[in-house]
Design a protein around this motif. Structure first.
Motif, PDB file in Angstrom:
ATOM      1  N   UNK A   1       0.837  -1.214   0.000  1.00  0.00           N
ATOM      2  CA  UNK A   1       0.000   0.000   0.000  1.00  0.00           C
ATOM      3  C   UNK A   1       0.862   1.249   0.000  1.00  0.00           C
ATOM      4  N   UNK A   2       1.889   1.262   0.844  1.00  0.00           N
ATOM      5  CA  UNK A   2       2.791   2.412   0.904  1.00  0.00           C
ATOM      6  C   UNK A   2       3.585   2.540  -0.394  1.00  0.00           C
ATOM      7  N   UNK A   3       4.102   1.423  -0.894  1.00  0.00           N
ATOM      8  CA  UNK A   3       4.878   1.430  -2.129  1.00  0.00           C
ATOM      9  C   UNK A   3       4.055   1.985  -3.291  1.00  0.00           C
ATOM     10  N   UNK A   4       2.837   1.490  -3.460  1.00  0.00           N
ATOM     11  CA  UNK A   4       1.993   1.941  -4.574  1.00  0.00           C
ATOM     12  C   UNK A   4       1.598   3.407  -4.432  1.00  0.00           C
ATOM     13  N   UNK A   5       1.360   3.853  -3.205  1.00  0.00           N
ATOM     14  CA  UNK A   5       1.039   5.264  -2.982  1.00  0.00           C
ATOM     15  C   UNK A   5       2.226   6.141  -3.351  1.00  0.00           C
ATOM     16  N   UNK A   6       3.424   5.725  -2.961  1.00  0.00           N
ATOM     17  CA  UNK A   6       4.630   6.492  -3.301  1.00  0.00           C
ATOM     18  C   UNK A   6       4.840   6.510  -4.810  1.00  0.00           C
ATOM     19  N   UNK A   7       4.629   5.378  -5.456  1.00  0.00           N
ATOM     20  CA  UNK A   7       4.792   5.307  -6.916  1.00  0.00           C
ATOM     21  C   UNK A   7       3.794   6.244  -7.594  1.00  0.00           C
ATOM     22  N   UNK A   8       2.555   6.244  -7.137  1.00  0.00           N
ATOM     23  CA  UNK A   8       1.530   7.122  -7.721  1.00  0.00           C
ATOM     24  C   UNK A   8       1.886   8.594  -7.516  1.00  0.00           C
ATOM     25  N   UNK A   9       2.331   8.944  -6.306  1.00  0.00           N
ATOM     26  CA  UNK A   9       2.720  10.335  -6.023  1.00  0.00           C
ATOM     27  C   UNK A   9       3.930  10.736  -6.874  1.00  0.00           C
ATOM     28  N   UNK A  10       4.890   9.826  -7.021  1.00  0.00           N
ATOM     29  CA  UNK A  10       6.066  10.108  -7.847  1.00  0.00           C
ATOM     30  C   UNK A  10       5.651  10.360  -9.297  1.00  0.00           C
ATOM     31  N   UNK A  11       4.743   9.524  -9.811  1.00  0.00           N
ATOM     32  CA  UNK A  11       4.260   9.700 -11.181  1.00  0.00           C
ATOM     33  C   UNK A  11       3.574  11.060 -11.351  1.00  0.00           C
ATOM     34  N   UNK A  12       2.733  11.424 -10.404  1.00  0.00           N
ATOM     35  CA  UNK A  12       2.047  12.723 -10.492  1.00  0.00           C
ATOM     36  C   UNK A  12       3.063  13.868 -10.450  1.00  0.00           C
ATOM     37  N   UNK A  13       4.071  13.735  -9.603  1.00  0.00           N
ATOM     38  CA  UNK A  13       5.121  14.755  -9.523  1.00  0.00           C
ATOM     39  C   UNK A  13       5.871  14.851 -10.854  1.00  0.00           C
ATOM     40  N   UNK A  14       6.236  13.687 -11.419  1.00  0.00           N
ATOM     41  CA  UNK A  14       6.963  13.696 -12.696  1.00  0.00           C
ATOM     42  C   UNK A  14       6.091  14.258 -13.824  1.00  0.00           C
ATOM     43  N   UNK A  15       4.802  14.008 -13.774  1.00  0.00           N
ATOM     44  CA  UNK A  15       3.892  14.539 -14.800  1.00  0.00           C
ATOM     45  C   UNK A  15       3.734  16.043 -14.714  1.00  0.00           C
ATOM     46  N   UNK A  16       3.933  16.590 -13.523  1.00  0.00           N
ATOM     47  CA  UNK A  16       3.739  18.035 -13.340  1.00  0.00           C
ATOM     48  C   UNK A  16       4.961  18.852 -13.733  1.00  0.00           C
ATOM     49  N   UNK A  17       6.100  18.198 -13.932  1.00  0.00           N
ATOM     50  CA  UNK A  17       7.335  18.939 -14.263  1.00  0.00           C
ATOM     51  C   UNK A  17       7.305  19.478 -15.676  1.00  0.00           C
TER      52      UNK A  17
END
Length: 151
Positions: free
Chosen positions: A135-151
């Motif tokens: 659960x923590x891993x997938x949440x971090x992966x999702x947040x990382x993806x959103x961060x990378x998409x916003x750059x």
């Protein structure tokens, strides 16, 4: 006298196709996130195998690697790609349900892979650790993806 007719082409709506730079940004966010997930998964496996919390009895190149590199370098990137594809199409509350569901599936999959002999936990391991870890891993992966998409 010649009169020009109004072309029907001009009244068509604009193309909904995203410009190339927007698509390449999306692809680079996917690639960055998949690489990040593989990197994190590899180091988590190295840490937990080193602590003897679990092991991979059946793995490629056992004399060289203590972890299952096939999963971290092939399986995890493929699963991460599918995860990102499906989660970005969901509404906010469904994303949480999706992460919980995948975490439950992974916890059950670990138990199955233990029965097959691909995976082994030590006696102190509780499979709830796997559920919360995924659960923590997938949440971090999702947040990382959103961060990378916003750059």
């Amino acid at each position: 006298m010649n009169t020009a007719k109004h072309s029907k082409k001009w009244s068509l709506p604009l193309s909904r196709k995203k410009p190339f730079f927007a698509r390449s940004k999306h692809v680079s966010a996917y690639i960055s996130t998949v690489l990040f997930a593989s990197w994190v998964g590899t180091y988590l496996d190295l840490y937990f195998v080193g602590k003897q919390m679990y092991s991979f009895p059946a793995r490629p190149y056992p004399a060289i690697f203590s972890i299952n590199i096939a999963f971290t370098l092939i399986g995890l990137p493929i699963l991460t790609t599918f995860f990102l594809y499906f989660i970005e199409k969901m509404k906010t509350w469904k994303k949480g349900v999706f992460i919980v569901t995948i975490s439950l599936i992974m916890m059950i999959s670990e138990k199955r892979s233990e029965a097959i002999g691909w995976f082994a936990h030590n006696d102190q391991w509780d499979h709830l650790y796997s559920f919360f870890g995924y659960s923590l891993f997938l949440t971090i992966i999702w947040k990382f993806y959103r961060w990378m998409s916003s750059l």
